[in-house]
Write an enzyme that holds these catalytic residues in place. Structure first.
Site, PDB file in Angstrom:
ATOM      1  N   TYR A 120      81.161  86.130  71.741  1.00  0.00           N
ATOM      2  CA  TYR A 120      82.068  85.044  71.386  1.00  0.00           C
ATOM      3  C   TYR A 120      83.372  85.145  72.186  1.00  0.00           C
ATOM      4  O   TYR A 120      83.849  84.168  72.765  1.00  0.00           O
ATOM      5  CB  TYR A 120      82.349  85.122  69.880  1.00  0.00           C
ATOM      6  CG  TYR A 120      83.186  84.008  69.302  1.00  0.00           C
ATOM      7  CD1 TYR A 120      82.664  82.721  69.164  1.00  0.00           C
ATOM      8  CD2 TYR A 120      84.484  84.244  68.851  1.00  0.00           C
ATOM      9  CE1 TYR A 120      83.419  81.702  68.605  1.00  0.00           C
ATOM     10  CE2 TYR A 120      85.244  83.231  68.290  1.00  0.00           C
ATOM     11  CZ  TYR A 120      84.707  81.959  68.160  1.00  0.00           C
ATOM     12  OH  TYR A 120      85.473  80.956  67.601  1.00  0.00           O
ATOM     13  N   THR A 151      87.839  76.406  57.453  1.00  0.00           N
ATOM     14  CA  THR A 151      86.760  75.444  57.729  1.00  0.00           C
ATOM     15  C   THR A 151      85.460  75.997  57.140  1.00  0.00           C
ATOM     16  O   THR A 151      85.418  77.155  56.709  1.00  0.00           O
ATOM     17  CB  THR A 151      86.555  75.262  59.253  1.00  0.00           C
ATOM     18  OG1 THR A 151      85.990  76.456  59.778  1.00  0.00           O
ATOM     19  CG2 THR A 151      87.852  74.932  59.974  1.00  0.00           C
ATOM     20  N   SER A 199      82.128  68.552  61.166  1.00  0.00           N
ATOM     21  CA  SER A 199      82.601  69.629  60.296  1.00  0.00           C
ATOM     22  C   SER A 199      83.949  70.174  60.780  1.00  0.00           C
ATOM     23  O   SER A 199      84.293  70.044  61.963  1.00  0.00           O
ATOM     24  CB  SER A 199      81.558  70.762  60.298  1.00  0.00           C
ATOM     25  OG  SER A 199      81.985  71.848  59.508  1.00  0.00           O
ATOM     26  N   ASP A 203      73.007  68.139  71.167  1.00  0.00           N
ATOM     27  CA  ASP A 203      73.353  69.537  71.430  1.00  0.00           C
ATOM     28  C   ASP A 203      74.255  69.536  72.666  1.00  0.00           C
ATOM     29  O   ASP A 203      73.875  68.974  73.704  1.00  0.00           O
ATOM     30  CB  ASP A 203      72.052  70.314  71.703  1.00  0.00           C
ATOM     31  CG  ASP A 203      72.304  71.797  71.913  1.00  0.00           C
ATOM     32  OD1 ASP A 203      73.381  72.165  72.430  1.00  0.00           O
ATOM     33  OD2 ASP A 203      71.404  72.584  71.576  1.00  0.00           O
ATOM     34  N   VAL A 204      75.413  70.159  72.563  1.00  0.00           N
ATOM     35  CA  VAL A 204      76.374  70.097  73.682  1.00  0.00           C
ATOM     36  C   VAL A 204      75.852  70.767  74.959  1.00  0.00           C
ATOM     37  O   VAL A 204      76.376  70.518  76.045  1.00  0.00           O
ATOM     38  CB  VAL A 204      77.751  70.702  73.290  1.00  0.00           C
ATOM     39  CG1 VAL A 204      78.445  69.825  72.271  1.00  0.00           C
ATOM     40  CG2 VAL A 204      77.632  72.143  72.815  1.00  0.00           C
ATOM     41  N   PHE A 247      91.301  79.422  60.669  1.00  0.00           N
ATOM     42  CA  PHE A 247      91.410  78.123  60.018  1.00  0.00           C
ATOM     43  C   PHE A 247      90.401  78.003  58.887  1.00  0.00           C
ATOM     44  O   PHE A 247      89.295  78.546  58.962  1.00  0.00           O
ATOM     45  CB  PHE A 247      91.217  76.991  61.042  1.00  0.00           C
ATOM     46  CG  PHE A 247      92.492  76.663  61.763  1.00  0.00           C
ATOM     47  CD1 PHE A 247      93.063  77.570  62.644  1.00  0.00           C
ATOM     48  CD2 PHE A 247      93.152  75.465  61.534  1.00  0.00           C
ATOM     49  CE1 PHE A 247      94.268  77.285  63.281  1.00  0.00           C
ATOM     50  CE2 PHE A 247      94.346  75.169  62.162  1.00  0.00           C
ATOM     51  CZ  PHE A 247      94.906  76.073  63.042  1.00  0.00           C
TER      52      PHE A 247
END
Ligand code: NAD
Length: 253
Positions: A159, A194, A15, A58-59, A192
């Site tokens: 975040y 997205t 994505s 999953d990272v 951005f």
């Protein structure tokens, strides 16, 4: 580093910024493995073409990311990792009712964005460290922060903390990995266009675009991809976080 012929892993590649990067790298002659949790990952890999592979991962999960790098190394020599997977999760330090912000939400967002970045960095770099150098380089890792690392807005405490952690990691990682001839850079995007923004109402999108000094619009994922391509290609880019944001400086809210 010449991109033609390399193997690259793109996390979050199903994505937005990751997908645009995967498309760009394939167009430039790389073989790409997408690591993502998105259910449509296989479909995206097919649409991108050029033998692009998708591995559900999953990272933050070491076994799953190891499987991603195994697939990459089956395709050839892993020379680039572009780590785009990430997501927000709004809380305040103290909420409107006066309750302390959720430690669970904080931990989850830091885990996905910051711990996930270190996991991808360490596992990717360990693979690259065994590569034969080409023109003095073994590989390059690109991480994705955000302008929130510098001017986090109200509600972005987890975040912004995580993204600032990625910025802090960048020079240390570049220094650590210099002896392995591996470079590390971070891209800090502004706003951005997205799928993250698809959930946002049209008037908010317009306000976000209008807040960018120049060009007065949202960034295009292809512009992020262009910078990722340049970082891979340019051997002198190392240890730096590069803002790509049309000069935006976010206000408190
Ligand atoms: N779009 C923006 O305006 C913007 C601004 C600043 C920073 N960023 C950062 O850029 C990166 C990409 O954002 P985007 O806008 O392309 O978002 P996106 O939602 O379009 O894509 C993110 C992808 O990451 C994947 N993902 C999320 N958590 C994952 C996990 N734990 N393991 C594997 N995959 C996971 C999702 O499935 C998704 O496909 C993120 O790190 C985001 O924080 C985006």
């Amino acid at each position: 580093m010449e991109i033609k012929g390399i193997v690259a892993v793109v996390t979050g590649g199903a994505s937005g910024l990751g997908r645009a990067t995967a498309e760009k790298l394939v167009a430039t002659g790389a073989r790409v493995v997408i690591a993502d949790l998105a259910p449509n990952g296989e479909e995206v890999a097919r649409e991108i073409g050029g033998g692009t592979r998708f591995v559900a991962a999953d990272v933050t999960n070491t076994e799953q990311m190891d499987a991603v790098f195994d697939v990459a190394q089956e395709l050839g020599t892993l020379r680039a990792v572009v780590h785009c997977a990430g997501r927000g999760g709004p809380i305040r330090v103290v909420d409107r009712e006066g309750n302390p912000g959720s430690l669970e939400v904080y931990e989850t967002v830091v885990r996905i964005n910051l711990i996930g970045s270190f996991n991808v960095l360490r596992l990717g770099a360990a693979r690259m460290a065994k590569n034969e150098p080409v023109e003095g380089e073994r590989g390059v890792v690109i991480m994705t922060a955000s302008v929130a690392a510098f001017e986090g807005q109200i509600g972005q405490i987890p975040y912004a903390s995580a993204k600032a952690g990625i910025v802090g990691m960048t020079i240390v990682a570049a220094r650590d990995l210099a002896s392995h001839q591996i470079r590390v850079c971070t891209i800090a995007p502004g706003t951005f266009d997205t799928p993250i923004l698809e959930r946002v109402k049209e008037d908010v999108r317009e306000a976000l675009a209008a807040a960018v000094p120049h060009p007065r619009r949202l960034g295009r994922p292809s512009e992020f991809a262009l910078l990722a391509e340049q970082i891979i290609a340019n051997p002198m880019l190392n240890g730096e976080t590069i803002r790509i944001d049309g000069a935006i400086r976010m206000p408190p809210r």
